[in-house]
Design a protein around this motif. Structure first.
Motif, PDB file in Angstrom:
ATOM      1  N   ASP A  15       0.857  -1.182   0.000  1.00  0.00           N
ATOM      2  CA  ASP A  15       0.000   0.000   0.000  1.00  0.00           C
ATOM      3  C   ASP A  15       0.895   1.234   0.000  1.00  0.00           C
ATOM      4  O   ASP A  15       1.492   1.589   1.024  1.00  0.00           O
ATOM      5  N   GLY A  56      -4.661  -3.717  -7.531  1.00  0.00           N
ATOM      6  CA  GLY A  56      -5.995  -3.173  -7.305  1.00  0.00           C
ATOM      7  C   GLY A  56      -7.016  -3.720  -8.278  1.00  0.00           C
ATOM      8  O   GLY A  56      -7.303  -4.918  -8.305  1.00  0.00           O
ATOM      9  N   ASP A  60      -8.061  -7.658  -9.259  1.00  0.00           N
ATOM     10  CA  ASP A  60      -9.417  -8.115  -8.964  1.00  0.00           C
ATOM     11  C   ASP A  60     -10.082  -8.700 -10.196  1.00  0.00           C
ATOM     12  O   ASP A  60     -10.905  -9.611 -10.095  1.00  0.00           O
ATOM     13  N   GLU A 118     -19.372   0.424  -2.526  1.00  0.00           N
ATOM     14  CA  GLU A 118     -17.916   0.480  -2.712  1.00  0.00           C
ATOM     15  C   GLU A 118     -17.187   0.219  -1.398  1.00  0.00           C
ATOM     16  O   GLU A 118     -16.361   1.002  -0.949  1.00  0.00           O
ATOM     17  N   ARG A 120     -14.603  -1.592   0.953  1.00  0.00           N
ATOM     18  CA  ARG A 120     -13.292  -2.246   0.865  1.00  0.00           C
ATOM     19  C   ARG A 120     -13.044  -2.959   2.192  1.00  0.00           C
ATOM     20  O   ARG A 120     -12.828  -2.321   3.229  1.00  0.00           O
ATOM     21  N   THR A 121     -13.089  -4.278   2.178  1.00  0.00           N
ATOM     22  CA  THR A 121     -12.970  -5.087   3.390  1.00  0.00           C
ATOM     23  C   THR A 121     -11.560  -5.651   3.496  1.00  0.00           C
ATOM     24  O   THR A 121     -11.051  -6.271   2.561  1.00  0.00           O
ATOM     25  N   ARG A 122     -10.946  -5.441   4.635  1.00  0.00           N
ATOM     26  CA  ARG A 122      -9.595  -5.935   4.862  1.00  0.00           C
ATOM     27  C   ARG A 122      -9.625  -7.431   5.138  1.00  0.00           C
ATOM     28  O   ARG A 122     -10.384  -7.913   5.974  1.00  0.00           O
ATOM     29  N   THR A 126      -4.706  -8.564   2.179  1.00  0.00           N
ATOM     30  CA  THR A 126      -5.362  -8.197   0.933  1.00  0.00           C
ATOM     31  C   THR A 126      -6.693  -7.512   1.254  1.00  0.00           C
ATOM     32  O   THR A 126      -7.034  -7.304   2.412  1.00  0.00           O
ATOM     33  N   TRP A 127      -7.451  -7.174   0.196  1.00  0.00           N
ATOM     34  CA  TRP A 127      -8.733  -6.514   0.359  1.00  0.00           C
ATOM     35  C   TRP A 127      -9.768  -7.200  -0.516  1.00  0.00           C
ATOM     36  O   TRP A 127      -9.450  -7.859  -1.497  1.00  0.00           O
ATOM     37  N   GLN A 129     -13.084  -5.820  -2.543  1.00  0.00           N
ATOM     38  CA  GLN A 129     -13.845  -4.648  -2.977  1.00  0.00           C
ATOM     39  C   GLN A 129     -15.235  -5.106  -3.388  1.00  0.00           C
ATOM     40  O   GLN A 129     -15.390  -5.924  -4.287  1.00  0.00           O
ATOM     41  N   THR A 130     -16.267  -4.590  -2.735  1.00  0.00           N
ATOM     42  CA  THR A 130     -17.648  -4.996  -2.986  1.00  0.00           C
ATOM     43  C   THR A 130     -18.443  -3.808  -3.492  1.00  0.00           C
ATOM     44  O   THR A 130     -18.400  -2.734  -2.897  1.00  0.00           O
ATOM     45  N   ARG A 162     -12.927 -13.987  -7.258  1.00  0.00           N
ATOM     46  CA  ARG A 162     -13.477 -12.936  -6.402  1.00  0.00           C
ATOM     47  C   ARG A 162     -14.624 -13.461  -5.549  1.00  0.00           C
ATOM     48  O   ARG A 162     -14.718 -13.154  -4.359  1.00  0.00           O
TER      49      ARG A 162
END
Length: 438
Positions: A15, A56, A60, A118, A120-122, A126-127, A129-130, A162
């Motif tokens: 990051d 990013g 994804d 939008e 962003r779950t840790r 990693t993350w 993105q929903t 995903r």
């Protein structure tokens, strides 16, 4: 440019917005990686053969997009090697996509559930993105991903990965589209609606899901069966299930997946495993069938998956609906298509309660009307269990369902009017009636 970079050799995400690259256990990591990238540049090593890739949007989507590092005005930057990879980050969200996000959130809030777009779950390092994350009952989390007809085909390469990552970390993936080719894929649980402009998607009309939801028919494989034996035998004598397509309103789908009354399943037909959405009652019966296919699983009573509505339809038939005597006059508007099932409308008792001040129970804080309706439904169910005559059971089952529908409608109306979580209201009501009030 992107702020998240994937290091192929170290197999970690970096990051760039954080001084330690989000790895405090590795001091001096930026200096090491930046120096290595600069060294590769001086030696003429192509960017595609270095260690860095976009971590990013490109990652994804399942796209390997090489990157290199640079410093601009004291700020760290990661730059894509190819212009098309850079453009992938700047593709504007369509109006239709925004309309779906807004509708999902509005419907969820009306049903007493929370949510945001939008998100962003840790997940470890990693993350996830929903597009739109709905917080449902019992900690249930539904991750809605909207893929419309304007999306690039390459954007669907990473769907299975995903969806798998989301499911592994407690998010139920729900992918929605308006393209037939996407809905026929089997990499996750897809639903599909007709292709519509943004202003029709956003309004309160009844938007239908025409693909992805199934009703399960359970039948005995004998000479009277309507379906062929799935095992390829003339008649095997076992019990089977057949998935039958069924329409459902999009709003009902959002609310009931959050409440847990509609769930995803993997349904085997021959050698193929399909991914469908079904009611929780059908899912339970299918589990019973899979555990013992020699007899039909018992029928489980459940509320209908969808209901009729007074909302204006989100489609374009040309015939205006007849005027309803009990409703105020409405301007001419396209007619409502036939509804998938009956609606659990508010009852006369609930409407009577609206016109008068509700009496609140001091123990639970719930209106006494709710307690009375739930007690009536439970009493009707108890009488049903005590009957043995087939005709009497049919009559009593109808009475029980009517009483249960009245109680459910009252709970829904109360939760919406007080902006409460409907599931929690229902759970508190049933806990009091079945374990305390008796």
């Amino acid at each position: 440019m992107a702020n998240v970079v994937w290091h192929k050799n170290f197999r970690i995400l970096l990051d760039l917005t954080r001084d330690d690259l989000d790895h405090p256990e590795l001091p001096g990591l930026w200096d090491l990686i930046y120096a290595a990238d600069r060294f590769y540049g001086r030696r003429g090593v192509p960017v595609s053969e270095r260690d860095l890739q976009c971590g990013g949007v490109c990652r994804d989507m399942g796209v390997e997009a090489p990157m290199h590092l640079r410093m601009r005005g004291g700020r760290r930057e990661a730059v894509h090697e190819r212009r098309e990879d850079e453009e992938r980050h700047s593709v504007p969200m369509s109006d239709e996509h925004k309309a779906y996000q807004e509708r999902i959130l509005r419907v969820a809030h009306e049903g007493g559930f929370g949510g945001d777009s939008e998100v962003r779950t840790r997940v470890g390092r990693t993350w996830i993105q929903t597009d739109t994350l709905v917080e449902g009952a019992d900690g249930r989390r539904i991750g809605w991903e909207v893929q419309l007809s304007t999306i690039d085909e390459r954007g669907l390469r990473g769907v299975r990965a995903r969806a798998g990552k989301a499911a592994k970390n407690g998010i139920t993936p729900a992918w929605h589209t308006d393209r037939l080719a996407y809905a026929q894929r089997n990499d996750t649980h897809w639903t599909r609606s007709d292709r519509l402009p943004a202003h029709l998607i956003a309004r309160n009309g009844d938007l239908r899901i025409v693909s992805g939801f199934r009703a399960l028919d359970f039948w005995h494989c004998d000479t009277n069966a309507l379906y062929p034996c799935p095992d390829g035998i003339r008649r095997c004598g076992k019990a089977h299930a057949t998935a039958r397509p069924r329409d459902i309103f999009f709003d009902d789908m959002v609310r009931q997946t959050a409440a847990g009354t509609i769930v995803p399943i993997q349904f085997r037909a021959g050698k193929t495993v399909h991914r469908y959405w079904v009611t929780s009652a059908d899912r339970d019966r299918l589990d019973d069938l899979n555990s013992d296919d020699t007899r039909l699983p018992i029928e489980r009573d459940a509320a209908p998956a969808s209901g009729a509505s007074r909302n204006r339809p989100t489609c374009q038939p040309t015939v205006a609906p007849p005027a309803h005597p009990s409703l105020p006059a409405q301007p001419a508007f396209p007619a409502q298509p036939s509804a998938p099932a009956l609606e659990t409308a508010p009852t006369a008792a609930l409407l009577h309660a609206d016109r008068h001040e509700q009496v609140t129970d001091t123990t639970t804080g719930l209106p006494t009307e709710l307690i009375t309706l739930q007690q009536a439904a439970d009493d009707a169910h108890l009488r049903l269990q005590q009957l043995h005559d087939h005709h009497e059971r049919d009559l009593q089952r109808k009475a029980w369902r009517e009483a249960a529908e009245a109680a459910q409608a009252a709970v829904t109306h109360y939760a919406r009017s007080k902006r409460l979580n409907r599931y929690e209201v229902e759970a508190r009501l049933r806990q009091f009636v079945r374990h305390t009030a008796r």
